[in-house]
Enzyme design. Structure first.
Site, mmCIF file in Angstrom:
data_model
loop_
_atom_site.group_PDB
_atom_site.id
_atom_site.type_symbol
_atom_site.label_atom_id
_atom_site.label_comp_id
_atom_site.label_asym_id
_atom_site.label_seq_id
_atom_site.Cartn_x
_atom_site.Cartn_y
_atom_site.Cartn_z
ATOM 1 N N GLY A 22 0.832 -1.194 0.048
ATOM 2 C CA GLY A 22 0.032 0.015 0.101
ATOM 3 C C GLY A 22 0.691 1.288 -0.010
ATOM 4 N N TYR A 23 0.145 2.312 -0.037
ATOM 5 C CA TYR A 23 0.726 3.473 -0.143
ATOM 6 C C TYR A 23 1.924 4.017 1.088
ATOM 7 C CZ TYR A 23 1.237 8.929 0.223
ATOM 8 O OH TYR A 23 1.624 10.181 0.278
ATOM 9 N N ASP A 27 0.031 -9.131 1.680
ATOM 10 C CA ASP A 27 -1.003 -7.886 1.000
ATOM 11 C C ASP A 27 -1.868 -8.533 0.235
ATOM 12 O OD1 ASP A 27 -0.440 -4.551 0.690
ATOM 13 O OD2 ASP A 27 -2.070 -5.757 -0.469
ATOM 14 N N PHE A 53 -0.071 -2.243 8.692
ATOM 15 C CA PHE A 53 -0.901 -1.311 8.093
ATOM 16 C C PHE A 53 -2.266 -1.596 7.421
ATOM 17 C CE2 PHE A 53 3.857 -0.452 7.006
ATOM 18 C CZ PHE A 53 3.910 0.863 7.425
ATOM 19 N N LYS A 79 -9.682 2.148 4.432
ATOM 20 C CA LYS A 79 -9.423 3.580 4.950
ATOM 21 C C LYS A 79 -10.236 4.515 4.387
ATOM 22 C CE LYS A 79 -5.947 4.426 1.543
ATOM 23 N NZ LYS A 79 -4.371 5.214 1.082
ATOM 24 N N SER A 122 -4.543 6.704 13.669
ATOM 25 C CA SER A 122 -4.706 7.881 12.933
ATOM 26 C C SER A 122 -5.193 8.936 13.617
ATOM 27 C CB SER A 122 -6.046 7.593 11.925
ATOM 28 O OG SER A 122 -6.364 8.635 11.400
ATOM 29 N N ALA A 123 -4.934 10.195 13.506
ATOM 30 C CA ALA A 123 -5.181 11.330 14.352
ATOM 31 C C ALA A 123 -6.839 11.631 14.396
ATOM 32 C CB ALA A 123 -4.954 12.701 13.607
ATOM 33 N N TYR A 169 -15.095 4.039 10.318
ATOM 34 C CA TYR A 169 -13.673 3.923 10.056
ATOM 35 C C TYR A 169 -12.811 4.420 11.133
ATOM 36 C CZ TYR A 169 -8.852 5.665 8.644
ATOM 37 O OH TYR A 169 -7.525 5.894 8.853
ATOM 38 N N LYS A 227 -10.363 2.591 14.307
ATOM 39 C CA LYS A 227 -8.836 2.615 14.778
ATOM 40 C C LYS A 227 -9.032 2.866 16.310
ATOM 41 C CE LYS A 227 -6.678 2.983 11.000
ATOM 42 N NZ LYS A 227 -5.794 2.021 10.579
ATOM 43 N N ASN A 241 -9.453 11.947 -0.799
ATOM 44 C CA ASN A 241 -8.463 13.078 -0.031
ATOM 45 C C ASN A 241 -7.764 14.300 -0.965
ATOM 46 O OD1 ASN A 241 -7.502 10.042 1.218
ATOM 47 N ND2 ASN A 241 -8.158 11.587 2.621
HETATM 48 N N1 UFG Z 1 -11.024 18.793 0.965
HETATM 49 C C1 UFG Z 1 -11.350 19.505 -0.055
HETATM 50 N N2 UFG Z 1 -11.628 18.978 -1.115
HETATM 51 C C2 UFG Z 1 -11.438 17.573 -1.507
HETATM 52 C C3 UFG Z 1 -10.911 16.810 -0.682
HETATM 53 C C4 UFG Z 1 -10.507 17.409 0.828
HETATM 54 O O1 UFG Z 1 -11.646 20.892 0.160
HETATM 55 O O2 UFG Z 1 -11.886 17.189 -2.488
HETATM 56 C C5 UFG Z 1 -10.649 19.441 2.374
HETATM 57 C C6 UFG Z 1 -11.199 18.946 3.381
HETATM 58 O O3 UFG Z 1 -12.513 19.409 3.740
HETATM 59 C C7 UFG Z 1 -10.285 19.174 4.636
HETATM 60 C C8 UFG Z 1 -8.820 19.139 3.882
HETATM 61 O O4 UFG Z 1 -9.090 19.170 2.679
HETATM 62 O O5 UFG Z 1 -10.275 20.247 5.183
HETATM 63 C C9 UFG Z 1 -8.228 17.541 3.932
HETATM 64 O O6 UFG Z 1 -9.051 16.702 3.643
HETATM 65 P P1 UFG Z 1 -8.484 15.173 3.378
HETATM 66 O O7 UFG Z 1 -9.824 14.204 2.878
HETATM 67 O O8 UFG Z 1 -7.553 14.992 2.662
HETATM 68 O O9 UFG Z 1 -7.977 14.429 4.690
HETATM 69 P P2 UFG Z 1 -9.063 14.567 6.182
HETATM 70 O O10 UFG Z 1 -8.262 15.441 7.213
HETATM 71 O O11 UFG Z 1 -10.445 14.674 6.108
HETATM 72 O O12 UFG Z 1 -8.853 12.959 6.465
HETATM 73 C C10 UFG Z 1 -7.550 12.395 6.763
HETATM 74 C C11 UFG Z 1 -7.512 10.786 6.177
HETATM 75 C C12 UFG Z 1 -8.562 10.125 7.123
HETATM 76 C C13 UFG Z 1 -8.272 10.271 8.557
HETATM 77 C C14 UFG Z 1 -8.438 11.879 8.937
HETATM 78 C C15 UFG Z 1 -7.991 12.503 10.449
HETATM 79 O O13 UFG Z 1 -7.914 10.699 5.010
HETATM 80 O O14 UFG Z 1 -8.181 8.878 7.155
HETATM 81 O O15 UFG Z 1 -7.333 12.515 8.098
HETATM 82 O O16 UFG Z 1 -7.049 11.773 10.690
HETATM 83 F F1 UFG Z 1 -9.378 9.958 9.257
#
Ligand code: UFG
Length: 343
Positions: free
Chosen positions: A10-11, A31, A85, A89, A129-130, A153, A157, A203
């Site tokens: 994975g990543y 895996d 890992f 997710k 995860s945070a 999810y 954790k 993400n």
């Molecule tokens: N965002 C956008 N547009 C997108 C995707 C995200 O504006 O298309 C914004 C979100 O609203 C957020 C920021 O970008 O403000 C980051 O979003 P991500 O989805 O990249 O990351 P998150 O912090 O929401 O989630 C990540 C991991 C999860 C984990 C979480 C808390 O993907 O697995 O951190 O640890 F649960």
């Protein structure tokens, strides 16, 4: 050490495998390739300059896992540590299919822990995860905050952490590290391995990268009315290479100390807003990232960033790569692999 890495294709797992090999550890990967491409393995072997043993099965299959561990011991390569890992997710998918998430993410950890106890394997590094800090945690987040979750999810954790805490009490010879990742981004500087979401990215960073390379038209920014520097969500982006180095530091620390359970935040301690990340990516790529502001995404919080003091002090580990490095390395990977790994 002989290290078994679940989810090693994975990543984050793939980047960590290279760090383990470079440090002289022996690695065996398990895996099931449910969210990874077989091509990763040949790329890893090319980067590492050595063959990497890979076993393709679901680690929740305790009989297969037990047999593998038994075989490795019989071959004189007994597993001494596990970095676990392997997990589902995707937050949104977990809301739609909670039972699949609980079965997969709990089943895998239970099988790993049980096989470790059966074979007296002491060292375990677990991908947490945070997200376990829940919705209302103050920033910067410290490890002693209470845990909770806002989606299945996240609960997997929290629950996995509890399973491992209880195991470490009952089997005090265990040495368990719970690593709470903030937002992993970036790619190996070679551009040969990186993040390859199988569907539309959930993400932010992979979405931006796909817009930059022309696979998607524009980014949707989920809300600009948060109480943050520019109204968009703030996160603690951490380069996957720094994160991989954190796993190595944690593994070596637990192997040298007599503490059954350790919890470490892995983050930079710095927050970056969505629009700041967009601007940094535009600078790194020389491409414009068109975006529109849309509604907030349900479940999102305004700000999340780590207090990484404990990991810095205890592990002697700190992040060294900037947001600019994260964008430059993501862009190199995305440009070289516009459609991700070949099938
Ligand atoms: N965002 C956008 N547009 C997108 C995707 C995200 O504006 O298309 C914004 C979100 O609203 C957020 C920021 O970008 O403000 C980051 O979003 P991500 O989805 O990249 O990351 P998150 O912090 O929401 O989630 C990540 C991991 C999860 C984990 C979480 C808390 O993907 O697995 O951190 O640890 F649960």
């Amino acid at each position: 050490m002989h290290v078994l890495v679940t989810g090693g294709a994975g990543y984050i797992g793939s980047h960590t495998v290279l760090h383990l090999l470079a440090a002289g550890h022996e690695v065996v990967v398990v895996d099931d390739f449910s969210n990874a491409r077989p091509t990763v393995v040949s790329r890893l072997e090319e980067l590492a300059g050595q063959a990497i043993p890979v076993h393709s099965f679901d680690v929740a299959d305790i009989d297969k896992l037990d047999s593998l561990v038994t075989e490795l011991a019989a071959e004189g390569r007994p597993v001494e540590a596990v970095i676990h890992f392997a997990a589902f997710k995707a937050v949104g998918e977990s809301v739609a299919e909670p039972l699949a998430y609980y079965r997969n993410n709990l089943g895998a950890t239970l099988a790993v822990a049980e096989v470790m106890v059966r074979h007296a394997i002491p060292h375990l590094v677990f991908s947490s995860s945070a997200t376990v800090y829940g919705a209302d945690a103050p920033v910067p987040m410290t490890e002693d905050l209470p845990t909770s979750a806002t989606n299945p999810y996240g609960w997997t954790k929290v629950m996995n952490e509890q399973v491992l805490r209880d195991a470490a009490v009952a089997h005090p010879w265990l040495r368990v590290a719970l690593l709470r990742y903030f937002n992993p981004v970036g790619a190996h500087p070679s551009g040969r391995i990186g993040e390859d979401p199988s569907e539309v990215p959930n993400n932010l960073m992979p979405y931006i990268a796909q817009v930059a390379v022309g696979r998607r038209e524009q980014l949707s920014v989920f809300g600009d009315d948060y109480d943050t520097v520019d109204g968009t969500g703030v996160r603690d982006y951490i380069h996957v290479e720094d994160l991989a180095a954190g796993h190595l530091a944690a593994l070596e620390w637990i192997a040298g100390h007599d503490r059954a359970l350790s919890v470490w935040n892995l983050g930079t301690g710095r927050g970056t807003s969505v629009l700041e990340l967009v601007a940094a990516f535009e600078a790194a790529s020389g491409r414009e990232i068109p975006y529109q502001i849309v509604e907030r995404r349900p479940g999102d919080i305004a700000s999340s960033y780590a207090d990484p003091t404990r990991a810095q002090t205890e592990l002697g580990w700190r992040t060294v790569r900037s947001v600019e490095d994260m964008c430059a390395d993501t862009w190199r990977w995305q440009q070289a692999n516009p459609e991700g790994y070949p099938a």
